[in-house]
Design a protein around this motif. Structure first.
Motif, mmCIF file in Angstrom:
data_model
loop_
_atom_site.group_PDB
_atom_site.id
_atom_site.type_symbol
_atom_site.label_atom_id
_atom_site.label_comp_id
_atom_site.label_asym_id
_atom_site.label_seq_id
_atom_site.Cartn_x
_atom_site.Cartn_y
_atom_site.Cartn_z
ATOM 1 N N LEU A 105 -5.249 3.537 -0.817
ATOM 2 C CA LEU A 105 -4.439 3.189 0.527
ATOM 3 C C LEU A 105 -3.214 4.326 0.692
ATOM 4 O O LEU A 105 -2.885 4.766 1.598
ATOM 5 C CB LEU A 105 -4.191 1.746 0.710
ATOM 6 N N GLU A 106 -2.389 4.170 -0.525
ATOM 7 C CA GLU A 106 -1.081 5.201 -0.535
ATOM 8 C C GLU A 106 -1.509 6.544 -0.267
ATOM 9 O O GLU A 106 -0.710 7.117 0.381
ATOM 10 C CB GLU A 106 -0.587 4.648 -1.876
ATOM 11 N N VAL A 108 -3.944 7.629 1.390
ATOM 12 C CA VAL A 108 -4.269 7.847 2.780
ATOM 13 C C VAL A 108 -3.071 7.907 3.534
ATOM 14 O O VAL A 108 -2.763 9.186 4.533
ATOM 15 C CB VAL A 108 -5.097 6.726 3.473
ATOM 16 N N LEU A 109 -2.143 7.300 3.306
ATOM 17 C CA LEU A 109 -0.723 7.514 4.035
ATOM 18 C C LEU A 109 0.110 8.583 3.495
ATOM 19 O O LEU A 109 0.498 9.405 4.321
ATOM 20 C CB LEU A 109 0.088 6.309 3.685
ATOM 21 N N GLN A 112 -1.106 11.692 5.588
ATOM 22 C CA GLN A 112 -0.351 11.676 6.832
ATOM 23 C C GLN A 112 0.724 11.689 6.876
ATOM 24 O O GLN A 112 1.684 11.698 7.943
ATOM 25 C CB GLN A 112 -0.943 10.607 7.565
ATOM 26 N N TRP A 127 -3.057 -2.084 4.197
ATOM 27 C CA TRP A 127 -3.813 -2.275 5.003
ATOM 28 C C TRP A 127 -3.547 -1.938 6.715
ATOM 29 O O TRP A 127 -4.203 -1.492 7.449
ATOM 30 C CB TRP A 127 -4.827 -3.195 4.844
ATOM 31 N N SER A 129 -0.609 -0.810 7.767
ATOM 32 C CA SER A 129 -0.188 0.609 7.935
ATOM 33 C C SER A 129 -1.214 1.455 8.186
ATOM 34 O O SER A 129 -1.184 2.612 9.189
ATOM 35 C CB SER A 129 0.728 0.886 6.903
ATOM 36 N N VAL A 130 -2.204 1.507 7.357
ATOM 37 C CA VAL A 130 -3.367 2.537 7.465
ATOM 38 C C VAL A 130 -4.309 2.139 8.783
ATOM 39 O O VAL A 130 -4.596 3.413 9.391
ATOM 40 C CB VAL A 130 -4.276 2.360 6.049
ATOM 41 N N LEU A 136 -4.869 8.516 12.316
ATOM 42 C CA LEU A 136 -6.094 8.246 11.392
ATOM 43 C C LEU A 136 -7.082 9.178 11.670
ATOM 44 O O LEU A 136 -7.677 8.720 12.823
ATOM 45 C CB LEU A 136 -6.383 6.992 11.325
ATOM 46 N N LEU A 144 -13.143 4.360 4.508
ATOM 47 C CA LEU A 144 -12.273 3.610 4.514
ATOM 48 C C LEU A 144 -12.865 2.129 4.671
ATOM 49 O O LEU A 144 -12.363 0.994 4.257
ATOM 50 C CB LEU A 144 -11.150 3.781 5.625
#
Length: 572
Positions: A105-106, A108-109, A112, A127, A129-130, A136, A144
Motif C-alpha cells: 500500500l505504501e 501505491v502511495l 502517486q 487503506w 488513503s489509497v 488512483l 488492489l
C-alpha cells in the motif's frame, strides 16, 4: 490533487517487466502443479518453500526500483501470490506477511507522490488513503482488490470485524456505506474484472471473496446456534453449505444443522444431516458425537452407545495427511471451538469416559466396567495424573476411580471394587494435610484440596457397599462409620440443603448404626430448612449410582415416623 502524468517507459524497462511477469506466471504454474504432485509430503513441502522463495526474490527485485504505476499491477500481484502461498503453508497469518501488505500500500502511495504526506500510518489508515486518493489509476484497481481481499482475510481471522466492515464499505462505495451487515457487504462487493494479459495469480479477489462469504456465514451460523437463535442459525448455515466449503468445513456445517434440528425437536431430520456430514469427509468424530445426543433424545440407548463406541474409535485413529493446500480456504477463518462448546469433540479419553458413564447410567454394568478399566489403564499409562478438582469438561482422576468402583459393585464384582478403592486411597492419602488443618480448611471453604475429604469419604462409602455385597456386615459398618465421621468433620458448617435421597439415606444409616444423637441433630436440621426444588444432576455419578441401589420410603412417612420416635425418646 491533480492527476500525475506518467512518463513513457524505456524499452529496457518494458522488456524487464515482461520477463518479471513471465517469472511470476512460471512460479504460479509451478505452485499449482504441486497440488497434483503424488510425491511424499516432505518433498512437496520443500518444493513449495522453493516456490515461495522465488516469489520473495521477485518481489525484492520489483521493490528495489522506484515505485511506478505501470509496474504496480505486477508488484501487487506478486505480493498477493507470496502471501497466499505463505499463509497456505503455515495455515496462519504471520507478522512478516502483514508487513508485506503494508509495504504494498505504501508503494501505491509512493507512485502517486502521496506517501510523504501521510507518514507512519497503520493498515486501516493506509487503506483509507489509497482508496480515497483522487488520482488512483484505474489500471491498479484489479490488483488492489486482490490485496484488499487478503486484508479482509487477515482481519476476519483476527476478529477485527469493525475494520473489515469499514474496508468493505469503502470498496463498495455509496451502495452500502451505511450497512454494517458483513454478509450483505460481502455479497455487494464486486471485484473488477481482470484486464487482458494480466499476471497470473494463485487465488483471485472473487475466489477470496467467496471464501470470506462462506466463512462469515459459518461463523454467524455457529454463533446463532450457541446463542439459541435456531431459525437464524439455520438460515446462515444453509447459506454456508452453498458456498465453497472444503470437506472438513462441510462436516461442521451439516453437523451444526443437525444440532439445530435436534434442539428444535426434529431428531429424525437431524439424523439425515448427520448422515450427510459422515459422507462429506474423513473427520467423523463431531457428527458421531452429535448422533449420540440425538439417539439419547430419541431414547434409543443401543444406537447411542454404538455412536459413542464409533466416536472412541474415530478419535483413536490416525488420519493420513489431507490434500496439499496451496490456497486460502474457509477453515483458516473459523476459530477453534472452545472446549466447552458443542462443536468440541474432546479427546479419546473424554469420549471413553462418556461411553463408560452412559453404560453405567443405563444399567449396562458389564460394559461400564470394561470401559472404565480401559480408561484407567489409558490414563495411568503416562505420567502420574494430577488429582485436581473436577471441571465442567468432566471428572478428575479420583472421580474416575470412584465411578469405576461403583460400576464394579453394580456388576457384582465387589472384590475388584475394593481393589480399586484401595488404589484410590493409596493415591489420595499423601495429598491429605494434617487432620486438624483439613477440617479447619474445609469449614472455611478454602481452596486447599477441598474435594479430598469428599473423595476419601466416598471411597469408604463404596467400600461399605462392597462389603455389604460380600455379606460381611462388620467391615461394612466400619467403612460406613469412617465415611460419616469424615463427612461430619469436613462439611462446612453453613452447608445448604443437598440431595433429598442422600439426606434420607444418611438419616437411615445413622439410625441403623444406633448413632441416635447425630441422627436426631441431622433430622432437626433437615426440618428447619426451607424445602427447595431438587437440582437435577447435582450429584456426581458415583453417588447417583449409590443412591440407585437404595429405595427410600415415602419421604413424609419416614420423617413423620422418625419424628415420632424422637419425640417419644424426649418424653422418656
Amino acid at each position: 490533487m491533480s492527476s500525475q502524468i506518467v512518463p513513457a517507459l524505456p524499452k529496457t524497462f518494458t522488456s524487464s517487466l515482461d520477463l518479471w511477469r513471465e517469472k511470476n506466471d512460471q512460479l504460479v504454474r509451478q505452485a499449482k502443479q504441486l497440488t497434483r504432485d503424488s510425491r511424499r509430503s516432505l518433498r512437496r513441502q520443500q518444493s513449495a518453500q522453493d516456490t515461495l522463495e522465488g516469489f520473495r526474490e521477485l518481489l525484492l527485485t520489483l521493490q528495489g526500483l522506484p515505485a511506478a504505476v505501470p509496474a504496480l499491477p505486477l508488484e501487487l500481484t506478486v505480493i498477493c501470490n507470496y502471501i497466499i502461498l505463505g499463509v497456505s503453508l503455515v495455515q496462519a497469518f504471520t507478522e512478516d506477511l502483514t508487513q508485506d501488505l503494508q509495504r504494498g500500500l505504501e508503494r501505491v502511495l509512493e507512485a502517486q507522490h502521496q506517501l510523504e504526506l501521510r507518514p507512519q500510518q497503520g493498515l486501516k489508515e493506509l487503506w483509507h488513503s489509497v482508496l480515497s486518493a483522487p488520482s488512483l489509476p484505474p489500471e491498479l484497481l484489479p490488483a488492489l482488490h486482490c490485496v484488499a481481499s487478503l486484508q479482509a482475510v487477515l482481519w476476519m481471522s483476527a476478529d477485527r470485524l469493525e475494520d473489515l466492515t469499514l474496508l468493505l464499505q469503502t470498496l463498495n462505495g455509496s451502495q452500502t456505506e451505511t450497512s454494517e451487515d458483513l454478509l450483505l457487504l460481502l455479497k455487494s462487493w464486486s471485484p473488477p474484472a481482470e484486464r487482458p494479459h494480466t499476471p497470473l495469480i494463485l487465488q483471485d479477489a472473487e475466489s477470496l471473496r467467496d471464501v470470506l462469504l462462506t466463512a462469515c456465514a459459518c461463523r454467524q451460523g455457529f454463533q446463532e446456534l450457541i446463542a439459541g437463535r435456531l431459525p437464524h442459525a439455520q438460515s446462515r448455515l444453509h447459506e454456508a453449505a452453498s458456498g465453497p466449503c472444503p470437506p472438513s468445513v462441510l462436516v461442521q456445517v451439516y453437523t451444526a444443522l443437525g444440532m439445530c434440528l435436534r434442539k428444535m425437536g426434529n431428531p429424525q431430520r437431524a439424523l439425515l444431516y448427520l448422515t450427510e456430514a459422515l459422507k462429506a469427509g474423513t473427520t467423523c468424530a463431531l457428527p458421531l458425537l452429535e448422533a449420540s445426543r440425538v439417539y439419547r433424545q430419541l431414547g434409543d440407548v443401543a444406537a447411542e452407545l454404538e455412536s459413542l463406541e464409533l466416536l472412541v474409535e474415530a478419535l483413536s485413529a490416525t488420519h493420513s495427511s489431507e490434500t496439499f493446500k496451496l490456497l486460502i480456504e474457509v477453515e483458516l477463518l473459523l476459530p477453534q471451538p472452545d472446549p466447552a462448546s458443542p462443536f468440541h469433540c474432546g479427546t479419546q479419553s473424554q469420549a471413553k469416559h462418556l461411553l463408560a458413564s452412559r453404560c453405567l447410567q443405563t444399567g449396562r454394568a458389564e460394559g461400564a466396567v470394561e470401559h472404565y478399566l480401559d480408561l484407567l489403564a489409558l490414563l495411568l499409562d503416562g505420567s502420574e495424573p494430577r488429582f485436581s478438582p473436577p471441571t465442567s469438561l468432566g471428572p478428575c482422576m479420583p472421580e474416575l476411580f470412584l465411578e469405576a468402583a461403583a460400576a464394579l459393585i453394580q456388576a457384582g464384582r465387589a472384590l475388584d471394587a475394593l481393589t480399586v478403592c484401595e488404589e484410590l486411597l493409596s493415591r489420595t492419602s499423601p495429598l491429605l494435610p494434617k487432620m486438624s488443618s483439613l477440617w479447619e480448611n474445609a469449614r472455611k471453604r478454602t481452596k486447599e484440596l477441598p474435594y479430598c475429604p469428599v473423595w476419601v469419604a466416598a471411597t469408604h462409602l463404596l467400600q461399605g457397599q462392597a462389603w455389604s455385597q460380600l455379606k460381611t456386615p462388620k467391615e461394612a459398618l466400619s467403612e460406613f462409620s469412617q465415611c460419616l465421621e469424615l463427612l461430619f468433620r469436613a462439611l462446612p458448617e453453613d452447608r445448604e440443603q443437598g440431595n433429598r435421597d442422600g439426606s434420607f439415606y444418611l438419616l437411615q444409616t445413622l439410625k441403623r448404626l444406633d448413632r441416635k444423637n447425630e441422627a436426631t441433630a441431622f433430622w432437626q436440621e433437615a426440618q428447619s430448612q426451607v424445602p427447595q426444588e431438587e437440582a437435577s444432576g447435582s450429584l456426581p455419578l458415583y453417588l447417583e449410582t449409590c443412591l440407585s441401589w437404595i429405595h427410600p420410603p415415602n419421604c413424609e412417612a419416614f420423617l413423620e415416623e422418625f419424628g415420632t420416635s424422637v419425640l417419644e425418646s424426649c418424653d422418656l
